[in-house]
Design a protein around this motif. Structure first.
Motif, PDB file in Angstrom:
ATOM      1  N   LYS A 159      28.840  38.770  41.544  1.00 25.65           N
ATOM      2  CA  LYS A 159      29.310  38.675  42.913  1.00 25.65           C
ATOM      3  C   LYS A 159      30.757  39.115  42.999  1.00 25.65           C
ATOM      4  N   ASN A 160      31.090  39.765  44.104  1.00 22.89           N
ATOM      5  CA  ASN A 160      32.403  40.363  44.242  1.00 22.89           C
ATOM      6  C   ASN A 160      32.801  40.387  45.704  1.00 22.89           C
ATOM      7  N   ASP A 161      33.987  39.838  46.015  1.00 21.95           N
ATOM      8  CA  ASP A 161      34.474  39.823  47.396  1.00 21.95           C
ATOM      9  C   ASP A 161      35.274  41.070  47.751  1.00 21.95           C
ATOM     10  N   SER A 162      35.508  41.933  46.772  1.00 19.32           N
ATOM     11  CA  SER A 162      36.306  43.127  47.010  1.00 19.32           C
ATOM     12  C   SER A 162      35.443  44.264  47.542  1.00 19.32           C
ATOM     13  N   CYS A 163      36.122  45.263  48.120  1.00 20.69           N
ATOM     14  CA  CYS A 163      35.422  46.460  48.571  1.00 20.69           C
ATOM     15  C   CYS A 163      35.110  47.387  47.405  1.00 20.69           C
ATOM     16  N   ARG A 210      43.282  48.803  42.400  1.00 22.18           N
ATOM     17  CA  ARG A 210      43.252  47.343  42.202  1.00 22.18           C
ATOM     18  C   ARG A 210      44.619  46.721  42.463  1.00 22.18           C
ATOM     19  N   ARG A 211      45.664  47.436  42.113  1.00 22.82           N
ATOM     20  CA  ARG A 211      47.011  46.951  42.385  1.00 22.82           C
ATOM     21  C   ARG A 211      47.253  46.875  43.891  1.00 22.82           C
ATOM     22  N   GLN A 212      46.844  47.923  44.592  1.00 25.07           N
ATOM     23  CA  GLN A 212      47.059  47.966  46.042  1.00 25.07           C
ATOM     24  C   GLN A 212      46.257  46.896  46.773  1.00 25.07           C
ATOM     25  N   LEU A 213      45.091  46.568  46.249  1.00 20.95           N
ATOM     26  CA  LEU A 213      44.236  45.553  46.869  1.00 20.95           C
ATOM     27  C   LEU A 213      44.549  44.139  46.395  1.00 20.95           C
ATOM     28  N   GLY A 214      45.539  44.013  45.537  1.00 19.42           N
ATOM     29  CA  GLY A 214      45.931  42.692  45.063  1.00 19.42           C
ATOM     30  C   GLY A 214      44.935  42.050  44.125  1.00 19.42           C
ATOM     31  N   LEU A 215      44.191  42.887  43.375  1.00 18.73           N
ATOM     32  CA  LEU A 215      43.152  42.362  42.497  1.00 18.73           C
ATOM     33  C   LEU A 215      43.654  42.062  41.087  1.00 18.73           C
ATOM     34  N   VAL A 216      44.873  42.481  40.766  1.00 24.15           N
ATOM     35  CA  VAL A 216      45.481  42.160  39.468  1.00 24.15           C
ATOM     36  C   VAL A 216      46.778  41.409  39.754  1.00 24.15           C
ATOM     37  N   GLN A 217      46.750  40.099  39.524  1.00 21.12           N
ATOM     38  CA  GLN A 217      47.890  39.243  39.830  1.00 21.12           C
ATOM     39  C   GLN A 217      48.572  38.793  38.548  1.00 21.12           C
ATOM     40  N   GLY A 218      49.858  38.492  38.664  1.00 18.61           N
ATOM     41  CA  GLY A 218      50.582  37.904  37.550  1.00 18.61           C
ATOM     42  C   GLY A 218      51.063  38.891  36.511  1.00 18.61           C
ATOM     43  N   VAL A 219      51.185  40.182  36.883  1.00 19.97           N
ATOM     44  CA  VAL A 219      51.656  41.212  35.951  1.00 19.97           C
ATOM     45  C   VAL A 219      52.768  42.015  36.627  1.00 19.97           C
ATOM     46  N   LYS A 220      53.901  42.163  35.938  1.00 20.92           N
ATOM     47  CA  LYS A 220      55.003  42.941  36.507  1.00 20.92           C
ATOM     48  C   LYS A 220      54.746  44.446  36.459  1.00 20.92           C
TER      49      LYS A 220
END
Length: 349
Positions: free
Chosen positions: A118-122, A27-37
């Motif tokens: 619904k989900n736009d991710s793979c 999820r990190r690599q796909l940019g699915l978790v934003q706003g976290v260091k």
């Protein structure tokens, strides 16, 4: 949206932690978790269940150790601990269950159970993917206050994260209205003035709720939904209570009688800690409540815990609207999943 410094997902053992790490890395690599260091997975030490309270203080210790290492502080004082936490926003999702009641998903854990939507991710949509956007959108605390939020990984809470505010100090729990019958299997807030909590009940019968004036004139009780927010001073107090100290190598360890008890018994945040909070709770009531809820802690340690944390301000923010979907058993996965399908149909109609 203000950024979070840490997102921590807890696990029950190293094997489960490895499964979580692989899911989170994708999820990190796909940019699915934003706003976290920083995203971490922390297993319970020694593959032994330590409870939500024990897991919380171990998470706090891990973060403090990392931050102090950056500052090259080997023998920090509790005041310095508080200063570190005052700069941070931390979200802890407790997902360390063994999935005994959900064996089909024990390899991935309840938090990564597939759910409808619904989900736009793979990647297939999971409970984690449904939960995390709401939690990351929760309102921040005032500057230099620090913020630590804990929540459970096996429930899906549907509410507007901007519909309320946390109290500026101490602990704030989120609550929603329920009938006394619905609330009797959960935590219950007994409110006082200005949303202060008079006392916190665990699994009270409707009669107990009535005796403690937890039921409002409309026949509703304020149900604990498992989200607790607290500040840097509370984090410091919890770590001091558990005997945190630096060893000869500068490593933070739990010591003393409370630290030993922490290694022997489960410390439940909602039982041993929250039940000790409130403006009207007495030591005798506290002992009766936690023992009724099967606490394994001895009376001396419970008395010490009560004396340490009872002065922490405790508030409740009652959500105007909240849907509580549990994914703890196979039956609940089916029923909660069906509810999600109905929501999707209504929203697309």
């Amino acid at each position: 949206m203000e950024q979070w410094d840490y997102l921590i997902v807890t696990a029950s053992n190293d094997t489960q932690a490895q499964a979580y790490e692989s899911q989170l890395l994708l999820r990190r690599q796909l940019g699915l978790v934003q706003g976290v260091k920083h995203i971490l997975v922390l297993p319970d030490p020694g593959a032994r269940r330590i409870g939500s309270g024990g897991s919380t203080v171990y998470c706090l210790r891990e973060i403090l150790q990392r931050e102090l290492t950056k500052l090259d502080q080997n023998t920090p004082s509790p005041a310095q601990w508080q200063e570190v936490f005052s700069q941070l926003r931390i979200l802890i999702v407790h997902a360390g269950g063994d999935s005994k009641r959900l064996p089909a998903y024990s390899p991935c854990g309840k938090i990564f159970v597939p759910v409808p939507g619904k989900n736009d991710s793979c990647l297939p949509l999971t409970l984690f993917d449904r939960q995390i956007p709401t939690y990351l959108a929760l309102p921040p605390m005032p500057p230099r206050t620090g913020q630590i939020i804990i929540t459970a990984g096996d429930v899906l809470l549907r509410f507007d994260p901007l519909s309320f505010q946390f109290a500026p100090e101490g602990v704030t729990g989120l609550g929603s209205y329920a009938t006394p019958e619905q609330a009797q299997g959960h935590g219950v807030f007994c409110r006082g003035q200005a949303n202060q909590v008079r006392c916190f009940l665990q699994k009270p019968s409707p009669a107990d709720q009535q005796d403690n004036q937890a039921i409002d004139p409309y026949g509703k009780t304020v149900l604990d939904i498992g989200v607790m927010n607290f500040d840097a001073s509370t984090a410091r107090l919890l770590l001091e209570m558990c005997g945190l100290q630096s060893d000869a190598n500068g490593e933070l360890q739990f010591g003393g009688a409370m630290g030993k008890a922490l290694s022997l018994y489960e410390l439940d945040f909602y039982r041993e800690i929250c039940c000790a909070l409130g403006t009207e709770i007495t030591p005798a009531q506290y002992l009766k409540t936690v023992k009724t809820c099967a606490s394994a802690w001895d009376e001396e340690r419970l008395q010490q815990l009560f004396q340490t944390v009872n002065a922490i301000p405790f508030h409740v923010s009652v959500l105007p609207q909240c849907d509580f979907l549990h994914f703890g058993t196979t039956r609940q996965v089916i029923s909660s999943g069906n509810t999600l399908v109905q929501y999707e149909r209504l929203n697309t109609a």
